[in-house]
Design a protein around this motif. Structure first.
Motif, PDB file in Angstrom:
ATOM      1  N   ASP A 145       0.802  -1.359  -0.206  1.00  0.00           N
ATOM      2  CA  ASP A 145       0.133  -0.160  -0.131  1.00  0.00           C
ATOM      3  C   ASP A 145       0.838   1.097   0.056  1.00  0.00           C
ATOM      4  O   ASP A 145       1.254   1.700   1.146  1.00  0.00           O
ATOM      5  CB  ASP A 145      -0.918   0.067   1.181  1.00  0.00           C
ATOM      6  CG  ASP A 145      -1.915   0.940   1.236  1.00  0.00           C
ATOM      7  OD1 ASP A 145      -1.871   1.962   0.407  1.00  0.00           O
ATOM      8  OD2 ASP A 145      -2.995   0.970   1.777  1.00  0.00           O
ATOM      9  N   TYR A 171      -9.579 -11.548   7.745  1.00  0.00           N
ATOM     10  CA  TYR A 171     -10.969 -10.934   7.735  1.00  0.00           C
ATOM     11  C   TYR A 171     -11.869 -12.061   7.196  1.00  0.00           C
ATOM     12  O   TYR A 171     -11.467 -12.510   6.300  1.00  0.00           O
ATOM     13  CB  TYR A 171     -10.724  -9.641   6.618  1.00  0.00           C
ATOM     14  CG  TYR A 171     -12.503  -8.972   6.857  1.00  0.00           C
ATOM     15  CD1 TYR A 171     -12.682  -8.338   7.914  1.00  0.00           C
ATOM     16  CD2 TYR A 171     -13.218  -9.194   5.609  1.00  0.00           C
ATOM     17  CE1 TYR A 171     -13.978  -7.676   8.043  1.00  0.00           C
ATOM     18  CE2 TYR A 171     -14.387  -8.755   5.660  1.00  0.00           C
ATOM     19  CZ  TYR A 171     -14.924  -7.866   6.925  1.00  0.00           C
ATOM     20  OH  TYR A 171     -16.066  -7.444   6.956  1.00  0.00           O
ATOM     21  N   ALA A 185     -11.800  -0.013  11.155  1.00  0.00           N
ATOM     22  CA  ALA A 185     -11.240   0.448   9.837  1.00  0.00           C
ATOM     23  C   ALA A 185     -12.789   0.792   8.841  1.00  0.00           C
ATOM     24  O   ALA A 185     -13.468  -0.059   8.845  1.00  0.00           O
ATOM     25  CB  ALA A 185     -10.459  -0.758   9.371  1.00  0.00           C
ATOM     26  N   VAL A 186     -12.545   1.706   8.050  1.00  0.00           N
ATOM     27  CA  VAL A 186     -13.548   2.193   7.038  1.00  0.00           C
ATOM     28  C   VAL A 186     -13.772   0.912   6.051  1.00  0.00           C
ATOM     29  O   VAL A 186     -14.893   0.852   5.676  1.00  0.00           O
ATOM     30  CB  VAL A 186     -13.271   3.378   6.475  1.00  0.00           C
ATOM     31  CG1 VAL A 186     -14.243   3.673   5.429  1.00  0.00           C
ATOM     32  CG2 VAL A 186     -13.009   4.545   7.657  1.00  0.00           C
ATOM     33  N   SER A 187     -12.580   0.471   5.578  1.00  0.00           N
ATOM     34  CA  SER A 187     -12.656  -0.794   4.693  1.00  0.00           C
ATOM     35  C   SER A 187     -12.012  -1.945   4.938  1.00  0.00           C
ATOM     36  O   SER A 187     -10.693  -2.046   5.029  1.00  0.00           O
ATOM     37  CB  SER A 187     -11.991  -0.163   3.379  1.00  0.00           C
ATOM     38  OG  SER A 187     -12.089  -1.322   2.460  1.00  0.00           O
ATOM     39  N   PRO A 188     -12.602  -2.743   6.019  1.00  0.00           N
ATOM     40  CA  PRO A 188     -12.014  -3.866   6.481  1.00  0.00           C
ATOM     41  C   PRO A 188     -11.148  -4.813   5.363  1.00  0.00           C
ATOM     42  O   PRO A 188     -10.050  -5.217   5.965  1.00  0.00           O
ATOM     43  CB  PRO A 188     -13.138  -4.592   6.985  1.00  0.00           C
ATOM     44  CG  PRO A 188     -13.969  -3.780   7.424  1.00  0.00           C
ATOM     45  CD  PRO A 188     -14.007  -2.756   6.447  1.00  0.00           C
ATOM     46  N   GLU A 189     -11.806  -4.834   4.402  1.00  0.00           N
ATOM     47  CA  GLU A 189     -11.105  -5.743   3.152  1.00  0.00           C
ATOM     48  C   GLU A 189      -9.814  -5.155   2.967  1.00  0.00           C
ATOM     49  O   GLU A 189      -8.752  -5.839   2.483  1.00  0.00           O
ATOM     50  CB  GLU A 189     -11.932  -5.927   2.056  1.00  0.00           C
ATOM     51  CG  GLU A 189     -13.167  -6.912   2.413  1.00  0.00           C
ATOM     52  CD  GLU A 189     -14.356  -6.023   2.839  1.00  0.00           C
ATOM     53  OE1 GLU A 189     -14.165  -4.756   3.265  1.00  0.00           O
ATOM     54  OE2 GLU A 189     -15.724  -6.684   3.023  1.00  0.00           O
ATOM     55  N   GLY A 190      -9.862  -3.808   2.961  1.00  0.00           N
ATOM     56  CA  GLY A 190      -8.697  -2.904   2.519  1.00  0.00           C
ATOM     57  C   GLY A 190      -7.342  -2.882   3.524  1.00  0.00           C
ATOM     58  O   GLY A 190      -6.132  -2.700   3.315  1.00  0.00           O
ATOM     59  N   THR A 191      -7.658  -3.600   4.504  1.00  0.00           N
ATOM     60  CA  THR A 191      -6.642  -3.788   5.618  1.00  0.00           C
ATOM     61  C   THR A 191      -5.932  -5.187   5.317  1.00  0.00           C
ATOM     62  O   THR A 191      -4.850  -5.348   5.999  1.00  0.00           O
ATOM     63  CB  THR A 191      -7.035  -3.822   7.082  1.00  0.00           C
ATOM     64  OG1 THR A 191      -7.940  -5.124   7.059  1.00  0.00           O
ATOM     65  CG2 THR A 191      -8.054  -2.678   7.257  1.00  0.00           C
ATOM     66  N   ASN A 195      -5.375  -8.711  -0.469  1.00  0.00           N
ATOM     67  CA  ASN A 195      -6.348  -8.038  -1.321  1.00  0.00           C
ATOM     68  C   ASN A 195      -5.707  -6.948  -2.124  1.00  0.00           C
ATOM     69  O   ASN A 195      -6.212  -6.024  -2.851  1.00  0.00           O
ATOM     70  CB  ASN A 195      -7.545  -7.424  -0.495  1.00  0.00           C
ATOM     71  CG  ASN A 195      -8.389  -8.378   0.006  1.00  0.00           C
ATOM     72  OD1 ASN A 195      -8.677  -9.513  -0.612  1.00  0.00           O
ATOM     73  ND2 ASN A 195      -9.157  -8.177   1.153  1.00  0.00           N
TER      74      ASN A 195
END
Length: 315
Positions: A145, A171, A185-191, A195
């Motif tokens: 990232d 996740y 986290a606003v976007s759990p998948e983005g952690t 992904n």
């Protein structure tokens, strides 16, 4: 403030002078890379100076809620003994912070490396990231990232990553320890590193013990499969019969006879440009010690204590 008393007492045996690699020096101690009690770092280097050395930025684990840079001096000196300049930085922990503050701290520390490591004999254009457990997650996230590094003006290329016993695909958040840190986290998948892989991701060395109860080996296997599917160079090393703490402990001189994780990682970094003129040391597989000093004899007991400090991260 975290309470490091237990961790320090348990990790102490690996950081005794007799248990660490010689020919190395701590050339930076408690250097502030940002404001804040946790925003300090240490630097290790070979005693013999000369041409600029490749740099390893090592991130320790602890479930994002504990850990101290001094507990991993044995890792800093191990990598320094192989010719690297090594940076180990503290970072803010839960409950003081949640995701992504510890990643922001990592990027700020990398900016310090970019600006200053040449003064300690390091080459900022030969940067490698490494980490264990939660620190492996942090290292991989810095590589995958770029937004964190971009925010702090970090432009150094990451040539490769060496990640030990790390969680990359956890996740939904099944356990409280993870839910506490990542649940907002606003976007759990983005952690999730799995992904964020692209074809531009740097090469990765992933190592795990096959009987790790904290982050199962399948986590590394799934991540490696996804990396390969994107055309990213990945080397996996699964150490048979070992658990969660053993791979990082075997980086140090005292436990290196258990598994060749240090030389496996160094060899991987060499493949991607660590030492253009050749590796400056001869790797020799150490023999098991015949007798350990009384102060460091109950090693299996120590490892059990360390493993007991962790909760599972993923199902």
């Amino acid at each position: 403030m975290p309470n490091p008393a237990l961790a320090v007492s348990v990790m102490d045996p690996f950081n005794l002078p007799a248990a660490m690699d010689g020919g190395t020096a701590k050339v930076g101690d408690g250097i502030a890379y940002a404001d804040g009690l946790r925003n300090k770092l240490d630097v290790y280097a070979p005693e013999q100076r000369g041409e600029p050395r490749p740099v390893v930025f090592f991130i320790y684990g602890g479930g994002w809620s504990r850990g101290e840079r001094g507990e991993y001096e044995f890792v800093g000196r191990a990598l320094a003994s192989r010719g690297f300049v090594v940076v180990i930085a503290d970072y803010r922990l839960y409950p003081e912070v949640q995701y992504p503050s510890f990643l922001e701290d990592g990027a700020r520390a990398l900016r310090w490396v970019q600006d200053n490591i040449a003064n300690y004999g390091g080459d900022p254009n030969r940067l490698f990231l490494s980490g264990h457990s939660a620190g492996a997650y942090n290292a991989v996230m810095q590589a995958l990232d770029p937004s964190f590094r971009e925010e702090y003006g970090v432009t150094m290329p990451i040539l490769a990553v060496g990640a030990l016993s790390g969680p990359y695909d956890f996740y939904p958040f099944e356990y409280n320890e993870v839910r506490d840190v990542f649940g907002q986290a606003v976007s759990p998948e983005g952690t999730q590193p799995i992904n964020l892989i692209t074809s531009e991701s740097p090469p990765m060395y992933l190592a795990s013990g096959t009987t790790d109860p904290i982050v199962r080996v399948q986590n590394s296997e799934r991540f490696a499969d996804r990396l390969r599917a994107q055309g990213v160079w990945v080397t996996t090393q699964y150490y048979d019969g070992f658990g969660h703490m053993e791979p990082v402990l075997a980086m140090g001189a005292m436990w290196r006879w258990r598994m060749p994780v240090l030389d496996d990682m160094v060899g991987f970094f060499q493949r991607f440009g660590a030492f253009p003129s050749g590796v400056p040391y001869l790797a020799v597989a150490p023999e098991p010690p015949q007798m350990l000093p009384d102060s460091i004899a109950p090693i299996d007991q120590i490892v059990s204590q360390l493993n007991a400090m962790f909760q599972p991260i993923e199902e």
